[in-house]
Design an enzyme around this catalytic site. Structure first.
Site, PDB file in Angstrom:
ATOM      1  N   TYR A 141      23.681   8.348  29.397  1.00  0.00           N
ATOM      2  CA  TYR A 141      23.378   7.339  28.374  1.00  0.00           C
ATOM      3  C   TYR A 141      22.185   7.777  27.531  1.00  0.00           C
ATOM      4  O   TYR A 141      22.152   7.567  26.315  1.00  0.00           O
ATOM      5  CB  TYR A 141      23.106   5.989  29.027  1.00  0.00           C
ATOM      6  CG  TYR A 141      22.682   4.917  28.049  1.00  0.00           C
ATOM      7  CD1 TYR A 141      23.498   4.564  26.962  1.00  0.00           C
ATOM      8  CD2 TYR A 141      21.469   4.239  28.196  1.00  0.00           C
ATOM      9  CE1 TYR A 141      23.105   3.589  26.064  1.00  0.00           C
ATOM     10  CE2 TYR A 141      21.083   3.258  27.296  1.00  0.00           C
ATOM     11  CZ  TYR A 141      21.902   2.929  26.234  1.00  0.00           C
ATOM     12  OH  TYR A 141      21.515   1.963  25.344  1.00  0.00           O
ATOM     13  N   TYR A 201      11.706   0.448  22.957  1.00  0.00           N
ATOM     14  CA  TYR A 201      11.560   0.669  24.395  1.00  0.00           C
ATOM     15  C   TYR A 201      10.592   1.827  24.672  1.00  0.00           C
ATOM     16  O   TYR A 201      10.569   2.818  23.930  1.00  0.00           O
ATOM     17  CB  TYR A 201      12.913   1.003  25.020  1.00  0.00           C
ATOM     18  CG  TYR A 201      13.772  -0.181  25.383  1.00  0.00           C
ATOM     19  CD1 TYR A 201      13.334  -1.487  25.233  1.00  0.00           C
ATOM     20  CD2 TYR A 201      15.063   0.020  25.888  1.00  0.00           C
ATOM     21  CE1 TYR A 201      14.135  -2.554  25.567  1.00  0.00           C
ATOM     22  CE2 TYR A 201      15.880  -1.047  26.222  1.00  0.00           C
ATOM     23  CZ  TYR A 201      15.410  -2.331  26.063  1.00  0.00           C
ATOM     24  OH  TYR A 201      16.218  -3.399  26.398  1.00  0.00           O
ATOM     25  N   ARG A 214      19.681  -6.738  18.627  1.00  0.00           N
ATOM     26  CA  ARG A 214      20.276  -7.660  19.597  1.00  0.00           C
ATOM     27  C   ARG A 214      21.463  -8.421  19.022  1.00  0.00           C
ATOM     28  O   ARG A 214      22.269  -8.983  19.764  1.00  0.00           O
ATOM     29  CB  ARG A 214      19.228  -8.654  20.097  1.00  0.00           C
ATOM     30  CG  ARG A 214      18.012  -8.005  20.748  1.00  0.00           C
ATOM     31  CD  ARG A 214      18.368  -7.217  21.988  1.00  0.00           C
ATOM     32  NE  ARG A 214      17.175  -6.643  22.616  1.00  0.00           N
ATOM     33  CZ  ARG A 214      17.203  -5.831  23.653  1.00  0.00           C
ATOM     34  NH1 ARG A 214      18.356  -5.458  24.174  1.00  0.00           N
ATOM     35  NH2 ARG A 214      16.076  -5.354  24.168  1.00  0.00           N
ATOM     36  N   GLU A 324      27.284  -7.245  31.688  1.00  0.00           N
ATOM     37  CA  GLU A 324      26.843  -7.255  30.303  1.00  0.00           C
ATOM     38  C   GLU A 324      27.852  -8.070  29.514  1.00  0.00           C
ATOM     39  O   GLU A 324      29.070  -7.958  29.736  1.00  0.00           O
ATOM     40  CB  GLU A 324      26.755  -5.835  29.743  1.00  0.00           C
ATOM     41  CG  GLU A 324      26.366  -5.780  28.264  1.00  0.00           C
ATOM     42  CD  GLU A 324      26.126  -4.365  27.768  1.00  0.00           C
ATOM     43  OE1 GLU A 324      25.408  -3.618  28.480  1.00  0.00           O
ATOM     44  OE2 GLU A 324      26.649  -3.996  26.698  1.00  0.00           O
TER      45      GLU A 324
END
Length: 338
Positions: A141, A201, A214, A324
Site C-alpha cells: 500500500y 499523515y 475524506r 472500511e
C-alpha cells in the site's frame, strides 16, 4: 435526465438513461458490458448472488474510446474510465512494480482528463492484490501511495487540500485496477475534524502520504453528488479498537457522520442523512459480514434486507483494520443553485 445510481439486481435491466459507469462486484462469471465497468473480484457477503452489477446512468451526448489502455465513456460533461495494469509489465525498472504501475496509471488518467477538457478528478476506486504484504522492503500500500503521489506532482496536481475522494482496497490476487469519475469543475473537498487529513499523515505511515480527501461534493448538471471515501476506525491518524469489530463499526459510522456534517455545512441542496446513503462495506473476515450488516441496519433504523448496502470480503489499507465503509448520495438542485 440526471445522474442516477442503480443497484437493483445482479444484471442491469433498467433501460432509463445512458449507462455512464459501472462496477461488477463478486466472483461470478464476468459478463462484458457495453460501457466501462470495473471488475472487483471479491466474495459478496450476505447475498445469494455470486455477482452484482452497479450502474450509473445519465443523459447527454455520448462519446467513448480507449486511450493508453483506459476504457472510458463521456456523457455530457461527465467522464468515467477504468484502467487495469498488470504489475508484471513494470517489473524491469528500478522501482517496485506496484509503485511504477500506480504512477503510470495516474499519469495516463491525468493526460486523458486534460485531453478531454475535464481536468478535475472527483472520485477514484483503487484495487490491488495483497495490499498489506511487504515487497522490496516496503508494504505494498505504501508503494502504491508513492507512485500515486509522484503522478500527482508530475501533472502539477496538488497533494494537499483539493484532493479527490478515494478508496484503496486489497484483493486476494489480480492486477492493479483503477476506476475514476471526473468533471469540468473541482469538487468541494470534505475533511473530518475527528481525523488528521490523510495527505498530512506522519511518515510513520510511509514515505508518502495517501492522496485523497475524506469526501467531496461534486456537481453534475442540476445535482449535488456526495462522495464519501473509504472510511475506517481511525481517530487523529491512529487506528482505534484493534481486534474489536463492533467498536470499529461504531467509530467508522461516527467518522462517516462527521464527514456528512461537513458536507451539510457546505451543501447547496437539502441536508444529507446517514439513512439515505448507498453504502459499500469491505470486511476483512467473511464471517463478519452478517454482523456488520445487522449492526448497520439497526443503527440506521432499517431492516438488513432493505438496507442499501453491499458487503465484500477484502483487505483494508491497514492490517489492523477490520472494516472500511464508503458511501454516496445524490440530491437535485434548484435551478438557482446550479
Amino acid at each position: 435526465m440526471p445522474l442516477k445510481f442503480h443497484r437493483p439486481t445482479p444484471r442491469f435491466t433498467d433501460g432509463a438513461g445512458t449507462p455512464l459507469l459501472g462496477a461488477c462486484l463478486g466472483l461470478g462469471p464476468a459478463v462484458p458490458a457495453a460501457w466501462p465497468e470495473q471488475r472487483v473480484a471479491a466474495p459478496l457477503l450476505g447475498s445469494r448472488d455470486s455477482s452484482l452489477r452497479e450502474v450509473w446512468t445519465c443523459a447527454g451526448d455520448l462519446s467513448q474510446g480507449e486511450t493508453e489502455g483506459i476504457c472510458w465513456r463521456r456523457v455530457g460533461a461527465l467522464l468515467y474510465g477504468v484502467l487495469v495494469l498488470d504489475e508484471a509489465d513494470f517489473s524491469g525498472g528500478p522501482e517496485a512494480p506496484l509503485q511504477a504501475a500506480s504512477e503510470a496509471a495516474y499519469l495516463r488518467i491525468f493526460r486523458l482528463l486534460d485531453a478531454q477538457g475535464l481536468p478535475h478528478l472527483w472520485r477514484a476506486w483503487n484495487y490491488m492484490a495483497r495490499i498489506n504484504k511487504e515487497a522490496a522492503g516496503l508494504e505494498r500500500y505504501r508503494q502504491f501511495n508513492i507512485g500515486r503521489q509522484d503522478a500527482f506532482l508530475a501533472c502539477q496536481r496538488g497533494v494537499t487540500g483539493n484532493m479527490p475522494a478515494a478508496c484503496a482496497i486489497g484483493l486476494a490476487e489480480g492486477p492493479l485496477s483503477i476506476a475514476f469519475l471526473a468533471g469540468p469543475s473541482a469538487a468541494i473537498p470534505l475533511e473530518n475534524p475527528r481525523q488528521i487529513s490523510a495527505y498530512n499523515y506522519p511518515e510513520t505511515y510511509g514515505p508518502r502520504a495517501p492522496s485523497f480527501s475524506r469526501g467531496g461534493l461534486a456537481y453534475p448538471p442540476g445535482q449535488e453528488l456526495l462522495l464519501i471515501s473509504g472510511t475506517a476506525s481511525i481517530v487523529g491518524h491512529a487506528t482505534v479498537h484493534q481486534e474489536d469489530l463492533l467498536a470499529q463499526c461504531r467509530e467508522t459510522l461516527a467518522n462517516i457522520g462527521a464527514v456528512l456534517e461537513e458536507a451539510n455545512r457546505q451543501a447547496r441542496s437539502t441536508p444529507f442523512s446517514l439513512a439515505e446513503l448507498s453504502y459499500r462495506a469491505y470486511i476483512r473476515c467473511g464471517e463478519d459480514g452478517p454482523v456488520v450488516q445487522a449492526w448497520l441496519a439497526e443503527q440506521l433504523g432499517q431492516k438488513p434486507e432493505t438496507l442499501d448496502l453491499t458487503c465484500l470480503q477484502a483487505d483494508i489499507c491497514r492490517a489492523d483494520l477490520l472494516v472500511e465503509i464508503e458511501a454516496m448520495a445524490v440530491h437535485p438542485l434548484e435551478a438557482s443553485s446550479c
